[in-house]
Design a protein around this motif. Sequence first.
Motif, PDB file in Angstrom:
ATOM      1  N   GLN A 168       3.524   1.614   7.102  1.00 15.82           N
ATOM      2  CA  GLN A 168       3.160   0.346   6.889  1.00 15.82           C
ATOM      3  C   GLN A 168       2.781  -0.456   8.338  1.00 15.82           C
ATOM      4  N   HIS A 178       6.138  -3.892   0.086  1.00 13.18           N
ATOM      5  CA  HIS A 178       5.342  -2.493   0.033  1.00 13.18           C
ATOM      6  C   HIS A 178       6.206  -1.476   0.593  1.00 13.18           C
ATOM      7  N   THR A 214       4.369 -10.226  -0.904  1.00  6.75           N
ATOM      8  CA  THR A 214       4.299  -8.980  -1.556  1.00  6.75           C
ATOM      9  C   THR A 214       5.003  -7.743  -0.812  1.00  6.75           C
ATOM     10  N   SER A 273       4.090  -5.954   4.938  1.00  3.50           N
ATOM     11  CA  SER A 273       2.615  -6.163   5.037  1.00  3.50           C
ATOM     12  C   SER A 273       1.999  -6.561   6.138  1.00  3.50           C
TER      13      SER A 273
END
Length: 551
Positions: free
Chosen positions: A444, A528, A526, A517
């Motif tokens: 990421q 991840h 959000t 993110s």
Amino acid sequence: MRTLRSRLSRWMQSQSLRGLTPGPYDFEIRRNLRVPMDDGVELLADLILPTGDPDPRLPTIVIRGPYGRSGLVAGEAKALAREGFPVLFQSCRGTSGSGGLFTPQVDEQRDGIATHRWVRAQPWCTGRVVTFGPSYMGYTQWAVAGTLQREDPQHAPDALCLLVTMPDFGAITWDNNAFALRNALGWTQMMNRMVRRERIPLLLGMLRPDRRLLRGFGTLPLLDGDVTATGRRVHWYQDWVTHERLTDEYWTSQSHTASVTDVTAPVYMITGWYDIFLPWQLHNHAALTAAGRPPRLTIGPWGHSARELAATAVGEATAFLKEHFTGTDSARPAPVRAYRTGAEQWHDLPSWPPPGTTGRTWNLHGTGRLHADVPDGGVTGYVYDPDDPTPAVGGPSLEPKQGPLDNAAHESRPDVVVFRGDVLADAVTIAGTPVARIRFRSSQPSADVFVRICDVHPDGRSMTVCDAIRRIGPSSGDFAEVEIALWPAFHTFAAGHRISVQVSSGAHPRYARNPGSGEPAAVASTTHRAEQEISHDPSRPSHLELPVWMP
């Protein structure tokens, strides 16, 4: 013959500051003095005056803080008055009846300077003025000391007593780019209740876990955490989460690190191995030492709010001030007094770190071994899931009970990797700041690297020694060396024990989880999952550098 009230007051001091014998003087309190600021706002203060015939050479002590004029610090102020010091205990702007709006850190320099000038003009001022206090009350000392020394030396403090504190709260709020969520949001909820005088919720929040705060820790985006925890937007919390870079003018205008070496007055410092401000306070100690003005320093086995620290601080500060202002002989054999964990011993030292430390390197091996041998190569991988964030197990915080905890269960998590050394044939003592250099990459754009050193006992307990975190990003997709200076330590790993290092990607809610993110932390919502890898390349291995002490 002392009155019943006097005897009761002395008994209360003996209970709150255990081990500290009350001084010979009684005191009187003049409450709610109005101290004018330069903009016309008035701040309230209590003046605590020793009665009898105290030594006129003793300085007047100024304490400035936002937590009200009762409680443990008020007990410390009264204990100092019992030793013969006049004490002015002032509430910061917007707190406990003082006028204006409370905005943490922002007004402390101008208000502190105005207060010092006012104090020196009062008939009860003894002619010398010193400062005292822990935490935020230490920040208010740093806010004025160097600037006054440089610009208005006749009003500068004549000595500083700095307890578990630092001059730049931005650095602890965004610790190596990671947001210190538990301290920031927990303190915000507490102060919001204090400012709004919500006494019952404040008391209940101190007695039991607060459900709203726990929900706030899990809130995304971070920008909404204050609403969850308090029911409203809190202006300073909004400023904290939206100013992610310490180079922002918002933070630099509040930082007083640059003026630390302008302080020429004597300085007394006390801190603990589990204090939230420890690394930065030791940096300040080092800066003054390099400038030729080494402070007196005590480092004990304490957390931020330990009552044992408070009692020691009052006793040592009293002795320190009497030495400087009345010529009392020092009972201190060395400038540094430090507690060695593991051995459970106090040491009197000429400096910190002490002489006789040498750097030794332990490499992280793909087999899970921690050893000086060059590793054979390969990688160690794990998955970090921000929806099930790696939890914090202890670590420095504002909570009253601090100290080493057993990590054995925590280390069984799949998102925590552990590297253990061989059983030690001889004891190993570290004294200073360990440094981890981890060759790391993430799937990421942004990731956290959290490193903790543990002392593994023969019975299997894996006890915390020290740790630290660093947030990195954006990722290039290649391995990059992540350097992390861990919390300073003075610890002995006994013969028969093992040195252990754990690597993970979080310690929630001590630090806000990384959604992965790469978006600004305030608005990222959000999450991840991240595949994390640690390289064991023999030419550039991940390793730990320990300051080994051999006196």
